[in-house]
Design a protein around this motif. Structure first.
Motif, PDB file in Angstrom:
ATOM      1  N   GLY A   1       4.886  13.825   0.207  1.00 23.52           N
ATOM      2  CA  GLY A   1       5.593  12.687  -0.352  1.00 23.52           C
ATOM      3  C   GLY A   1       4.747  11.424  -0.333  1.00 23.52           C
ATOM      4  O   GLY A   1       3.562  11.440  -0.005  1.00 23.52           O
ATOM      5  N   VAL A   2       5.385  10.327  -0.686  1.00 19.92           N
ATOM      6  CA  VAL A   2       4.717   9.027  -0.743  1.00 19.92           C
ATOM      7  C   VAL A   2       5.523   8.048   0.096  1.00 19.92           C
ATOM      8  O   VAL A   2       6.754   7.980  -0.015  1.00 19.92           O
ATOM      9  CB  VAL A   2       4.600   8.513  -2.193  1.00 19.92           C
ATOM     10  CG1 VAL A   2       3.985   7.114  -2.221  1.00 19.92           C
ATOM     11  CG2 VAL A   2       3.758   9.463  -3.027  1.00 19.92           C
ATOM     12  N   LEU A   3       4.837   7.283   0.943  1.00 20.81           N
ATOM     13  CA  LEU A   3       5.452   6.236   1.743  1.00 20.81           C
ATOM     14  C   LEU A   3       5.026   4.886   1.180  1.00 20.81           C
ATOM     15  O   LEU A   3       3.839   4.567   1.128  1.00 20.81           O
ATOM     16  CB  LEU A   3       5.039   6.356   3.209  1.00 20.81           C
ATOM     17  CG  LEU A   3       5.651   5.327   4.162  1.00 20.81           C
ATOM     18  CD1 LEU A   3       7.149   5.570   4.295  1.00 20.81           C
ATOM     19  CD2 LEU A   3       4.982   5.379   5.526  1.00 20.81           C
ATOM     20  N   PHE A   4       6.012   4.110   0.754  1.00 16.39           N
ATOM     21  CA  PHE A   4       5.745   2.780   0.217  1.00 16.39           C
ATOM     22  C   PHE A   4       5.846   1.765   1.353  1.00 16.39           C
ATOM     23  O   PHE A   4       6.907   1.592   1.957  1.00 16.39           O
ATOM     24  CB  PHE A   4       6.758   2.436  -0.883  1.00 16.39           C
ATOM     25  CG  PHE A   4       6.757   3.397  -2.029  1.00 16.39           C
ATOM     26  CD1 PHE A   4       5.730   3.392  -2.964  1.00 16.39           C
ATOM     27  CD2 PHE A   4       7.777   4.326  -2.185  1.00 16.39           C
ATOM     28  CE1 PHE A   4       5.727   4.283  -4.026  1.00 16.39           C
ATOM     29  CE2 PHE A   4       7.782   5.213  -3.238  1.00 16.39           C
ATOM     30  CZ  PHE A   4       6.745   5.196  -4.159  1.00 16.39           C
ATOM     31  N   VAL A   5       4.734   1.111   1.642  1.00 14.19           N
ATOM     32  CA  VAL A   5       4.648   0.141   2.732  1.00 14.19           C
ATOM     33  C   VAL A   5       4.531  -1.245   2.132  1.00 14.19           C
ATOM     34  O   VAL A   5       3.772  -1.458   1.174  1.00 14.19           O
ATOM     35  CB  VAL A   5       3.451   0.441   3.656  1.00 14.19           C
ATOM     36  CG1 VAL A   5       3.406  -0.541   4.821  1.00 14.19           C
ATOM     37  CG2 VAL A   5       3.508   1.872   4.160  1.00 14.19           C
ATOM     38  N   GLY A   6       5.293  -2.182   2.674  1.00 12.01           N
ATOM     39  CA  GLY A   6       5.242  -3.537   2.148  1.00 12.01           C
ATOM     40  C   GLY A   6       6.129  -4.472   2.932  1.00 12.01           C
ATOM     41  O   GLY A   6       6.421  -4.249   4.116  1.00 12.01           O
ATOM     42  N   ASN A   7       6.590  -5.513   2.262  1.00 12.86           N
ATOM     43  CA  ASN A   7       7.403  -6.551   2.888  1.00 12.86           C
ATOM     44  C   ASN A   7       8.779  -6.592   2.253  1.00 12.86           C
ATOM     45  O   ASN A   7       8.904  -6.687   1.027  1.00 12.86           O
ATOM     46  CB  ASN A   7       6.727  -7.916   2.739  1.00 12.86           C
ATOM     47  CG  ASN A   7       5.349  -7.944   3.382  1.00 12.86           C
ATOM     48  OD1 ASN A   7       5.166  -7.443   4.482  1.00 12.86           O
ATOM     49  ND2 ASN A   7       4.383  -8.526   2.689  1.00 12.86           N
ATOM     50  N   LEU A   8       9.818  -6.512   3.103  1.00 11.12           N
ATOM     51  CA  LEU A   8      11.189  -6.554   2.628  1.00 11.12           C
ATOM     52  C   LEU A   8      11.558  -7.987   2.267  1.00 11.12           C
ATOM     53  O   LEU A   8      11.264  -8.931   3.008  1.00 11.12           O
ATOM     54  CB  LEU A   8      12.118  -6.007   3.714  1.00 11.12           C
ATOM     55  CG  LEU A   8      13.509  -5.550   3.307  1.00 11.12           C
ATOM     56  CD1 LEU A   8      13.433  -4.366   2.366  1.00 11.12           C
ATOM     57  CD2 LEU A   8      14.312  -5.159   4.547  1.00 11.12           C
ATOM     58  N   ARG A   9      12.263  -8.162   1.139  1.00 12.89           N
ATOM     59  CA  ARG A   9      12.600  -9.500   0.652  1.00 12.89           C
ATOM     60  C   ARG A   9      14.102  -9.748   0.620  1.00 12.89           C
ATOM     61  O   ARG A   9      14.578 -10.529  -0.201  1.00 12.89           O
ATOM     62  CB  ARG A   9      12.009  -9.684  -0.759  1.00 12.89           C
ATOM     63  CG  ARG A   9      10.498  -9.617  -0.810  1.00 12.89           C
ATOM     64  CD  ARG A   9       9.870 -10.681   0.078  1.00 12.89           C
ATOM     65  NE  ARG A   9       8.422 -10.621   0.065  1.00 12.89           N
ATOM     66  CZ  ARG A   9       7.648 -11.308  -0.779  1.00 12.89           C
ATOM     67  NH1 ARG A   9       8.202 -12.068  -1.697  1.00 12.89           N
ATOM     68  NH2 ARG A   9       6.340 -11.209  -0.706  1.00 12.89           N
TER      69      ARG A   9
ATOM     70  N   ARG B   1       0.845  -1.192   0.000  1.00 12.81           N
ATOM     71  CA  ARG B   1       0.000   0.000   0.000  1.00 12.81           C
ATOM     72  C   ARG B   1       0.883   1.245   0.000  1.00 12.81           C
ATOM     73  O   ARG B   1       2.095   1.166   0.183  1.00 12.81           O
ATOM     74  CB  ARG B   1      -0.934   0.025   1.215  1.00 12.81           C
ATOM     75  CG  ARG B   1      -0.246   0.218   2.558  1.00 12.81           C
ATOM     76  CD  ARG B   1      -1.253   0.226   3.688  1.00 12.81           C
ATOM     77  NE  ARG B   1      -0.656   0.577   4.959  1.00 12.81           N
ATOM     78  CZ  ARG B   1      -0.059  -0.290   5.774  1.00 12.81           C
ATOM     79  NH1 ARG B   1       0.029  -1.557   5.428  1.00 12.81           N
ATOM     80  NH2 ARG B   1       0.465   0.131   6.929  1.00 12.81           N
ATOM     81  N   GLU B   2       0.244   2.384  -0.212  1.00  7.03           N
ATOM     82  CA  GLU B   2       0.912   3.682  -0.196  1.00  7.03           C
ATOM     83  C   GLU B   2       0.234   4.583   0.834  1.00  7.03           C
ATOM     84  O   GLU B   2      -0.980   4.516   1.031  1.00  7.03           O
ATOM     85  CB  GLU B   2       0.862   4.348  -1.570  1.00  7.03           C
ATOM     86  CG  GLU B   2       1.502   3.538  -2.688  1.00  7.03           C
ATOM     87  CD  GLU B   2       1.260   4.188  -4.037  1.00  7.03           C
ATOM     88  OE1 GLU B   2       1.079   5.418  -4.067  1.00  7.03           O
ATOM     89  OE2 GLU B   2       1.251   3.469  -5.049  1.00  7.03           O
ATOM     90  N   GLU B   3       1.052   5.441   1.465  1.00  7.42           N
ATOM     91  CA  GLU B   3       0.553   6.396   2.440  1.00  7.42           C
ATOM     92  C   GLU B   3       1.237   7.737   2.216  1.00  7.42           C
ATOM     93  O   GLU B   3       2.318   7.795   1.630  1.00  7.42           O
ATOM     94  CB  GLU B   3       0.823   5.912   3.873  1.00  7.42           C
ATOM     95  CG  GLU B   3       0.086   4.642   4.259  1.00  7.42           C
ATOM     96  CD  GLU B   3       0.384   4.222   5.687  1.00  7.42           C
ATOM     97  OE1 GLU B   3       1.155   4.954   6.369  1.00  7.42           O
ATOM     98  OE2 GLU B   3      -0.127   3.178   6.132  1.00  7.42           O
ATOM     99  N   PRO B   4       0.611   8.830   2.692  1.00  2.00           N
ATOM    100  CA  PRO B   4       1.291  10.133   2.610  1.00  2.00           C
ATOM    101  C   PRO B   4       2.559  10.129   3.472  1.00  2.00           C
ATOM    102  O   PRO B   4       2.630   9.477   4.513  1.00  2.00           O
ATOM    103  CB  PRO B   4       0.243  11.117   3.147  1.00  2.00           C
ATOM    104  CG  PRO B   4      -1.061  10.419   2.995  1.00  2.00           C
ATOM    105  CD  PRO B   4      -0.777   8.965   3.173  1.00  2.00           C
ATOM    106  N   PHE B   5       3.545  10.892   3.036  1.00  2.00           N
ATOM    107  CA  PHE B   5       4.839  10.948   3.719  1.00  2.00           C
ATOM    108  C   PHE B   5       5.305  12.393   3.753  1.00  2.00           C
ATOM    109  O   PHE B   5       5.128  13.136   2.792  1.00  2.00           O
ATOM    110  CB  PHE B   5       5.858  10.069   2.995  1.00  2.00           C
ATOM    111  CG  PHE B   5       7.195  10.004   3.662  1.00  2.00           C
ATOM    112  CD1 PHE B   5       7.345   9.383   4.890  1.00  2.00           C
ATOM    113  CD2 PHE B   5       8.315  10.577   3.069  1.00  2.00           C
ATOM    114  CE1 PHE B   5       8.586   9.316   5.504  1.00  2.00           C
ATOM    115  CE2 PHE B   5       9.556  10.520   3.671  1.00  2.00           C
ATOM    116  CZ  PHE B   5       9.688   9.880   4.895  1.00  2.00           C
ATOM    117  N   GLY B   6       5.894  12.801   4.860  1.00  2.00           N
ATOM    118  CA  GLY B   6       6.359  14.174   5.004  1.00  2.00           C
ATOM    119  C   GLY B   6       5.495  14.941   5.986  1.00  2.00           C
ATOM    120  O   GLY B   6       4.421  14.496   6.411  1.00  2.00           O
ATOM    121  N   ASP B   7       5.960  16.127   6.344  1.00  2.00           N
ATOM    122  CA  ASP B   7       5.247  16.951   7.319  1.00  2.00           C
ATOM    123  C   ASP B   7       3.852  17.331   6.842  1.00  2.00           C
ATOM    124  O   ASP B   7       2.915  17.406   7.646  1.00  2.00           O
ATOM    125  CB  ASP B   7       6.055  18.216   7.626  1.00  2.00           C
ATOM    126  CG  ASP B   7       7.384  17.902   8.285  1.00  2.00           C
ATOM    127  OD1 ASP B   7       7.491  16.825   8.917  1.00  2.00           O
ATOM    128  OD2 ASP B   7       8.318  18.717   8.163  1.00  2.00           O
TER     129      ASP B   7
END
Length: 533
Positions: free
Chosen positions: A172-180, A162-168
């Motif tokens: 920006g865009v925050l990429f949320v997921g699973n590290l591989r 999923r994506e979320e807002p990022f920054g004050d």
């Protein structure tokens, strides 16, 4: 949002008065189309992308809707003309100043009003959401976000969920997921791919996943990747006004250091001046301060010592930052009439690559300042214990050595019981400079906010630990909570055990320096005359 729009609308930069309003002839619009956009009857709004952002234009035609065959024919011709030609012509007329408040009779077209009604902007005509988007920070390009998701992420690197807002401000865009895979290797790979795709347009951050309730299966916290434009995420350059403020603060610090040197001559100062500044019940007019001028020259050794310690502190920061390509701003010295200075505040002028760099650069300044301070303090005590080989000794009250548990015990060990149990003690000016330097360094090492100790704590243990320690420290000091330093590009990777151990040892020494000797211990050790309080 409405209040912000109202304030902007009232500004002379955007408010269009009746004397300077834009008239652009355009084809007739139906009342239904006009009313849908909130324009007066006979006008329509045309949003077209010009340069970087959308511009709003309200075009007006004859209110009566008449005009005869010639007027209708002209409207049909203009409506059939290419959009690019019409926009280009309008911009050309705007640059050449061809828009005027009245039309000449020769240029008037039969059936079309030569004085079209004018549109005045008000708060109701402004789309506040669009306005704040235009005035706010530059957001990331959605086309770049799409390319990043398609080319960078996958089952071998980072599985995006999923994506979320990022920054004050959510710019920006925050990429949320699973590290591989290994987080540092994947983060380095993503940074290289981002530079190849977009150049220096963006900065990529690796941060802890917000609101995560479990750790990563490979160890450590779960991570996410934040994307911000470079001009938004990086600190701005130093302004001329900041240079002026820094110079003024430095001059005030020089004055406060000289004042500290004069105060160290308290046993030689005129009694009326000493009584005026030390007796809270003193009355009468203030004494003549010109009486202190003869003591300025003898105060310079202490002033030079305190300033040298603080400058050496700053040199330590710069020496640690240079090999890591970290840019630092100019220092802002904080004058203090008790210690000469409370240190300085030096801003980071570039984004730090990782928490190790934040720790190393932040701790280098206090380490350099403490090393020079302790050297001055030790040499001064040795010269004070051998008065035959020392000159320019000053007399200070012995109870001043009760101000620090650690420094008082060291002084007691070197000077002896008889020297510190007297009413006054003869010491070298280096003792005063070193004592003040160590105390100032200890204050700078408090684990709060943007102080060196706060930055070191944030680098060693993370932002959450800084918030907890900072809240506790400021609660004990009766002060407010300061904001932490901005995150590093890699705000997750561990800094190692030895750095954390060094920070814990430093905080322990800070406590020993700042805690005073209590009366019972001071009496037992013979440090100062307790009965003199």
């Amino acid at each position: 949002m409405a209040a912000a729009a109202a304030a902007l609308a009232s500004s002379p930069l955007v408010h269009l008065t009746a004397a300077a309003r834009l008239r652009l002839p355009r084809p007739r619009a139906s009342p239904a189309a006009s009313s849908r956009w909130g324009c007066p009857r006979g006008a329509y709004l045309d949003w077209r992308p010009l340069r970087r952002c959308d511009r709003m234009r309200c075009f007006s035609v004859d209110e009566g809707g008449g005009g005869g065959e010639d007027g209708e024919k002209r409207g049909e011709e203009e409506a059939a003309a290419p959009v690019e030609a019409k926009v280009g012509a309008a911009e050309e007329r705007s640059r050449s100043g061809s828009f005027s408040s009245s039309s000449s009779p020769s240029s008037a077209t039969p059936g079309v009003s030569s004085e079209p009604p004018l549109l005045s902007f008000s708060v109701d005509n402004i789309d506040t959401v669009k306005l704040l988007e235009l005035l706010g920070p530059e957001k990331v390009d959605q086309a770049d976000v799409k390319a990043i998701k398609e080319k960078f992420f996958g089952y071998t690197t980072f599985w995006l969920t999923r994506e979320e807002p990022f920054g004050d401000l959510g710019e920006g865009v925050l990429f949320v997921g699973n590290l591989r895979g290994d987080r540092e290797e994947i983060f380095g790979k993503l940074q290289r791919q981002l530079r190849e795709l977009t150049g220096d347009k963006y900065n990529l951050f690796m941060v802890e996943e917000p609101n995560s309730e479990e750790d990563d299966p490979r160890g450590g916290p779960r991570v996410s990747f934040g994307l911000l434009r470079r001009e938004v995420s990086e600190p701005g350059p130093t302004t001329l006004w900041q240079y002026v403020i820094s110079l003024l603060l430095f001059l005030l610090t020089v004055f406060s250091c000289i004042e500290l040197g004069i105060a160290s001559k308290i046993s030689s100062l005129p009694p009326d001046i000493v009584s005026y500044f030390t007796d809270p019940n003193a009355t009468g007019p203030p004494p003549d301060m010109q009486l202190l001028l003869p003591f300025v020259e003898s105060a310079l050794p202490v002033a030079y010592g305190v300033l040298a310690i603080q400058l050496f502190h700053e040199v330590g920061h710069f020496l640690a930052a240079y090999p890591k390509n970290v840019k630092l701003g100019i220092p802002f010295f904080i004058p203090n009439f008790t210690l000469g200075t409370f240190g300085s505040i030096t801003q980071f002028k570039s984004i730090l690559p990782d928490r190790k760099t934040m720790f190393d650069v932040s701790m280098a300044g206090p380490l350099a300042g403490a090393a020079l301070s302790f050297s001055m303090f030790s040499v001064g005590l040795w010269l004070s214990s051998n008065p035959a080989g020392a000159t320019d000794l000053v007399q200070v009250p012995s109870n001043l050595f009760q101000g620090s548990l650690l420094l008082g015990l060291i002084s007691r060990a070197i000077l002896g019981y008889s020297a510190l149990h007297a009413a006054t003690v003869s010491i070298h000016p280096l003792v005063i400079a070193g004592w003040c330097g160590l105390t100032t360094t200890a204050f700078n090492m408090l684990p709060v906010g943007c102080l060196d100790g706060g930055r070191g704590l944030q680098g060693a243990f993370g932002k959450d630990a800084l918030f907890g320690f900072g809240l506790t420290t400021y609660s004990l000091l009766g002060l407010g909570v300061r904001t932490p330093e901005k995150p590093c590009l890699d705000d997750v990777s561990d800094v190692g055990t030895w750095r954390r151990g060094a920070l814990i040892a430093s905080v322990f020494l800070v406590v020993l320096i700042l805690i005073p000797l209590w009366d019972e211990l001071a009496e037992d050790l013979g440090v100062g005359l307790v009965s003199s309080f």
